[in-house]
Write an enzyme that holds these catalytic residues in place. Structure first.
Site, PDB file in Angstrom:
ATOM      1  N   TYR A  85       0.844  -1.201   0.000  1.00 55.98           N
ATOM      2  CA  TYR A  85       0.000   0.000   0.000  1.00 55.98           C
ATOM      3  C   TYR A  85       0.877   1.247   0.000  1.00 55.98           C
ATOM      4  O   TYR A  85       0.577   2.232  -0.675  1.00 55.98           O
ATOM      5  CB  TYR A  85      -0.924   0.014   1.225  1.00 55.98           C
ATOM      6  CG  TYR A  85      -1.948   1.117   1.129  1.00 55.98           C
ATOM      7  CD1 TYR A  85      -3.181   0.891   0.528  1.00 55.98           C
ATOM      8  CD2 TYR A  85      -1.655   2.406   1.598  1.00 55.98           C
ATOM      9  CE1 TYR A  85      -4.104   1.908   0.391  1.00 55.98           C
ATOM     10  CE2 TYR A  85      -2.582   3.429   1.463  1.00 55.98           C
ATOM     11  CZ  TYR A  85      -3.797   3.179   0.857  1.00 55.98           C
ATOM     12  OH  TYR A  85      -4.714   4.191   0.715  1.00 55.98           O
ATOM     13  N   PHE A 137      -8.425  21.337 -24.619  1.00 58.07           N
ATOM     14  CA  PHE A 137      -8.712  19.909 -24.693  1.00 58.07           C
ATOM     15  C   PHE A 137      -9.903  19.657 -23.770  1.00 58.07           C
ATOM     16  O   PHE A 137     -10.030  20.279 -22.720  1.00 58.07           O
ATOM     17  CB  PHE A 137      -7.521  19.019 -24.331  1.00 58.07           C
ATOM     18  CG  PHE A 137      -7.896  17.569 -24.505  1.00 58.07           C
ATOM     19  CD1 PHE A 137      -8.059  17.046 -25.782  1.00 58.07           C
ATOM     20  CD2 PHE A 137      -8.185  16.759 -23.423  1.00 58.07           C
ATOM     21  CE1 PHE A 137      -8.500  15.733 -25.978  1.00 58.07           C
ATOM     22  CE2 PHE A 137      -8.633  15.451 -23.598  1.00 58.07           C
ATOM     23  CZ  PHE A 137      -8.782  14.944 -24.883  1.00 58.07           C
ATOM     24  N   THR A 138     -10.756  18.715 -24.175  1.00 61.21           N
ATOM     25  CA  THR A 138     -12.047  18.508 -23.513  1.00 61.21           C
ATOM     26  C   THR A 138     -11.933  18.386 -21.980  1.00 61.21           C
ATOM     27  O   THR A 138     -12.508  19.198 -21.251  1.00 61.21           O
ATOM     28  CB  THR A 138     -12.728  17.249 -24.086  1.00 61.21           C
ATOM     29  OG1 THR A 138     -11.822  16.149 -23.980  1.00 61.21           O
ATOM     30  CG2 THR A 138     -13.090  17.450 -25.553  1.00 61.21           C
ATOM     31  N   ASP A 228       0.976  20.243 -20.559  1.00 60.71           N
ATOM     32  CA  ASP A 228       0.293  18.968 -20.766  1.00 60.71           C
ATOM     33  C   ASP A 228       1.257  18.136 -21.614  1.00 60.71           C
ATOM     34  O   ASP A 228       1.395  18.347 -22.811  1.00 60.71           O
ATOM     35  CB  ASP A 228      -1.040  19.196 -21.487  1.00 60.71           C
ATOM     36  CG  ASP A 228      -1.806  17.896 -21.720  1.00 60.71           C
ATOM     37  OD1 ASP A 228      -1.161  16.815 -21.741  1.00 60.71           O
ATOM     38  OD2 ASP A 228      -3.031  17.939 -21.891  1.00 60.71           O
ATOM     39  N   LYS A 271      -0.781   7.597 -23.470  1.00 57.30           N
ATOM     40  CA  LYS A 271      -0.383   7.949 -24.837  1.00 57.30           C
ATOM     41  C   LYS A 271       1.117   7.691 -24.999  1.00 57.30           C
ATOM     42  O   LYS A 271       1.546   6.548 -25.070  1.00 57.30           O
ATOM     43  CB  LYS A 271      -0.740   9.406 -25.135  1.00 57.30           C
ATOM     44  CG  LYS A 271      -2.219   9.623 -25.462  1.00 57.30           C
ATOM     45  CD  LYS A 271      -3.083   9.717 -24.253  1.00 57.30           C
ATOM     46  CE  LYS A 271      -4.432  10.350 -24.516  1.00 57.30           C
ATOM     47  NZ  LYS A 271      -5.261  10.390 -23.312  1.00 57.30           N
ATOM     48  N   ARG A 395     -14.310  15.057 -33.611  1.00 54.62           N
ATOM     49  CA  ARG A 395     -13.649  16.143 -32.896  1.00 54.62           C
ATOM     50  C   ARG A 395     -14.126  17.439 -33.531  1.00 54.62           C
ATOM     51  O   ARG A 395     -13.430  18.124 -34.249  1.00 54.62           O
ATOM     52  CB  ARG A 395     -12.111  16.038 -32.988  1.00 54.62           C
ATOM     53  CG  ARG A 395     -11.524  14.827 -32.297  1.00 54.62           C
ATOM     54  CD  ARG A 395     -11.270  14.965 -30.799  1.00 54.62           C
ATOM     55  NE  ARG A 395     -12.411  14.791 -29.923  1.00 54.62           N
ATOM     56  CZ  ARG A 395     -12.304  14.432 -28.639  1.00 54.62           C
ATOM     57  NH1 ARG A 395     -11.128  14.168 -28.107  1.00 54.62           N
ATOM     58  NH2 ARG A 395     -13.366  14.351 -27.883  1.00 54.62           N
ATOM     59  N   PHE A 462     -19.963  14.441 -25.791  1.00 56.44           N
ATOM     60  CA  PHE A 462     -19.610  13.583 -26.927  1.00 56.44           C
ATOM     61  C   PHE A 462     -19.452  12.123 -26.537  1.00 56.44           C
ATOM     62  O   PHE A 462     -19.666  11.233 -27.346  1.00 56.44           O
ATOM     63  CB  PHE A 462     -18.307  14.086 -27.583  1.00 56.44           C
ATOM     64  CG  PHE A 462     -17.167  14.191 -26.621  1.00 56.44           C
ATOM     65  CD1 PHE A 462     -16.992  15.324 -25.844  1.00 56.44           C
ATOM     66  CD2 PHE A 462     -16.264  13.149 -26.474  1.00 56.44           C
ATOM     67  CE1 PHE A 462     -15.955  15.413 -24.936  1.00 56.44           C
ATOM     68  CE2 PHE A 462     -15.211  13.225 -25.571  1.00 56.44           C
ATOM     69  CZ  PHE A 462     -15.063  14.368 -24.795  1.00 56.44           C
TER      70      PHE A 462
HETATM   71  N1  F0G Z   1      -4.582  15.875 -22.383  1.00 61.72           N
HETATM   72  C1  F0G Z   1      -4.620  15.500 -23.660  1.00 61.72           C
HETATM   73  C2  F0G Z   1      -3.876  16.307 -24.679  1.00 61.72           C
HETATM   74  C3  F0G Z   1      -5.325  14.362 -24.058  1.00 61.72           C
HETATM   75  O1  F0G Z   1      -5.350  14.005 -25.335  1.00 61.72           O
HETATM   76  C4  F0G Z   1      -6.019  13.615 -23.063  1.00 61.72           C
HETATM   77  C5  F0G Z   1      -6.795  12.439 -23.420  1.00 61.72           C
HETATM   78  C6  F0G Z   1      -5.962  14.043 -21.725  1.00 61.72           C
HETATM   79  C7  F0G Z   1      -5.220  15.177 -21.431  1.00 61.72           C
HETATM   80  C8  F0G Z   1      -6.694  13.333 -20.622  1.00 61.72           C
HETATM   81  O2  F0G Z   1      -6.042  12.158 -20.302  1.00 61.72           O
HETATM   82  O3  F0G Z   1      -7.671  10.350 -20.951  1.00 61.72           O
HETATM   83  O4  F0G Z   1      -5.713   9.876 -19.471  1.00 61.72           O
HETATM   84  O5  F0G Z   1      -7.631  11.185 -18.624  1.00 61.72           O
HETATM   85  N2  F0G Z   1      -7.106  12.170 -24.610  1.00 61.72           N
HETATM   86  C9  F0G Z   1      -7.792  10.989 -25.086  1.00 61.72           C
HETATM   87  C10 F0G Z   1      -7.978  11.102 -26.590  1.00 61.72           C
HETATM   88  C11 F0G Z   1      -9.035  10.642 -24.363  1.00 61.72           C
HETATM   89  O6  F0G Z   1      -8.618  10.206 -27.143  1.00 61.72           O
HETATM   90  O7  F0G Z   1      -7.467  12.036 -27.201  1.00 61.72           O
HETATM   91  P1  F0G Z   1      -6.816  10.824 -19.811  1.00 61.72           P
END
Ligand code: F0G
Length: 470
Positions: A85, A137-138, A228, A271, A395, A462
């Site tokens: 842990y 970014f979303t 990021d 990624k 997108r 989305f």
């Molecule tokens: N920042 C970027 C540039 C991303 O592309 C993503 C995720 C995140 C942050 C968030 O990270 O998914 O690990 O919580 N992108 C995915 C995509 C979902 O399909 O582009 P996460």
């Protein structure tokens, strides 16, 4: 499999392709479907590719997130998980890997990128603050907004033009940042949110010159510069290829220099870092770290696991080291380019220059007869799935959500369908099949009628929205 550009290949005397720096040890069979099966699967999914079962998908280009293949070394590392842990040995391996390759001092694991975004947003943002960033970014923007900030897009104008050939379309426009500072005051800007590469702009990179200038501007105004780092390794390749003085600098050195101009980073390790789950948050400021380390136990888990198993952290530490190899990055981006250049040869409209992780089909030019409110990019994702079982991601207007103040749709200039290439998973033959299916949809483009949204969730709509064809 050649990652070599089709154009440069023809110019050479003897053909000298290069290939992926790995061979395949284990395979996962793919399921083929009939058109009738796809019609019913798509209806059940409300014409949203996020709601398809992956068993009904042939080639899955929904995302490059968590979909990469791990190496034999990473799988072997999974057996070395120390599932204590507290104080797991794998945490210290992860900490050392981030320190060595990204250069930050203090590291926290998180379950994935948005876990880190949540912590940094809650810690640095006060209600009424303003956060400038190079395109939204979303999940990043949503966490900033939930913490009480207003997001401001300060990316250069070229990023919104799918045909601009600017080599660094991810760059921040310093004039836009200065205008925001003049308008709201530097004390209302807790940090500048810089992403390399810029996902929503088409995987476009930020130049080293730009991050250096940003560092100076932030220093002059007492603003933090936060990165990021999700696809920063791919960004480093573009710097190596396009920016003067870096042609002979290894990716790992470029990465380290870039990060050195920033105060910290959040990371979706799913990624670049070649794992199926995981993330991290890193900062240099000890006081800030203490606050983050306190918050991580509330939302993610103890600061030496942050929601991850020991074995996940071990695979991640190994993945970080593999991800910065020049051969790896060249073949990864090379495969994306191979797909993009095929489509360009056939005059299929895509975002140019070709980005790092995906080909972005330009749905506005693909379906010029469809208004943006008819969801052209979503329509294209549905058409592609029906044609061949290939899964892509919208997108465009669906992803952009609604304006928090007015409640109207955000209408982004870019209306794109993303063909996202997982790392080390598909072959060049798969890329041929993808290109041919896109071409078939392009040839049938006049038949597209668009979609209507019939169910809309409140957050990140989305992911779970449902549509019906017009
Ligand atoms: N920042 C970027 C540039 C991303 O592309 C993503 C995720 C995140 C942050 C968030 O990270 O998914 O690990 O919580 N992108 C995915 C995509 C979902 O399909 O582009 P996460």
């Amino acid at each position: 499999m050649s990652g070599q550009s089709l154009h440069t290949m023809g110019q050479q005397h003897g053909r000298r392709s290069w290939a992926e720096p790995w061979k395949i040890k284990m395979v996962e069979p793919l399921k083929m479907t009939t058109r009738e099966e796809r019609v019913s699967a798509l209806e059940e999914a409300g014409y949203n590719t996020f709601l398809l079962r992956s068993d009904d998908v042939y080639i899955d280009l929904l995302t490059d997130s968590g979909t990469s293949a791990m190496s034999d070394r990473q799988w072997a590392g999974m057996m070395l998980g120390d599932e204590a842990y507290a104080g797991s040995r794998n945490f210290y391996r992860l900490e050392a890997a981030v320190q060595r390759f990204y250069g930050y001092r203090h590291i926290l694991p998180t379950h994935q990128g948005r876990g880190a975004e949540h912590l940094i947003s809650q810690t640095l943002i006060t209600t009424g603050d303003h956060v400038p960033g190079n395109m939204y970014f979303t999940t990043t923007r949503l966490h900033q907004e939930l913490a009480g900030a207003t997001f401001h897009d300060v990316i250069i104008d070229e990023a919104h033009d799918p045909l601009s050939q600017h080599p660094f379309k991810g760059d921040v426009d310093l004039v836009k940042v200065q205008q925001l500072i003049d308008e709201v005051g530097a004390e209302r800007i807790p940090y500048l949110s810089l992403a390399g590469t810029v996902n929503m702009a088409g995987g476009q990179p930020v130049s080293m010159a730009n991050v250096r200038e940003l560092r100076a501007l932030c220093d002059a105004n007492g603003i933090r510069l936060m990165l990021d780092a999700t696809r920063m390794v791919e960004n480093a390749l573009f710097i190596q290829e396009r920016e003067e003085g870096y042609a002979h600098t290894p990716i790992a050195e470029i990465l380290l220099e870039f990060c050195s101009y920033t105060d910290g980073a959040w990371m979706s390790a799913k990624k670049d870092n070649l794992v199926n789950i995981g993330g991290w948050l890193a900062v240099n400021d000890r006081e800030l770290f203490d606050e983050l380390r306190n918050l991580v136990v509330v939302y993610e888990g103890l600061h030496t696991y942050g929601g991850l198993a020991g074995r996940d952290m071990e695979a991640l530490a190994i993945g970080i080291e593999e991800s910065v190899s020049d051969e790896h990055v060249r073949s990864r981006v090379g495969q994306v380019r191979y797909l993009g250049e095929l489509l360009q040869e056939w005059d299929v409209p895509i975002v140019e220059p070709i980005g790092g992780h995906a080909i972005f089909l330009d749905a506005r030019r693909f379906y010029p007869h469809l208004e943006q409110d008819l969801f052209p990019a979503q329509t294209l994702a549905a058409a592609l799935y029906l044609d061949s079982g290939i899964r892509s991601m919208e997108r465009g207007i669906a992803s952009a959500g609604r304006n928090a103040q007015t409640g109207d749709h955000n209408r982004p200039k870019l209306e794109l369908t993303r063909l996202t290439v997982p790392r080390r998973v598909y072959t060049q033959a798969h890329m041929d099949v993808v290109a041919e299916s896109v071409k078939a949809c392009f040839d049938a483009r006049a038949e597209a009628r668009g979609l209507e949204m019939v169910y809309e969730p409140r957050y990140l709509r989305f992911f779970q929205a449902r549509f019906s064809p017009l």
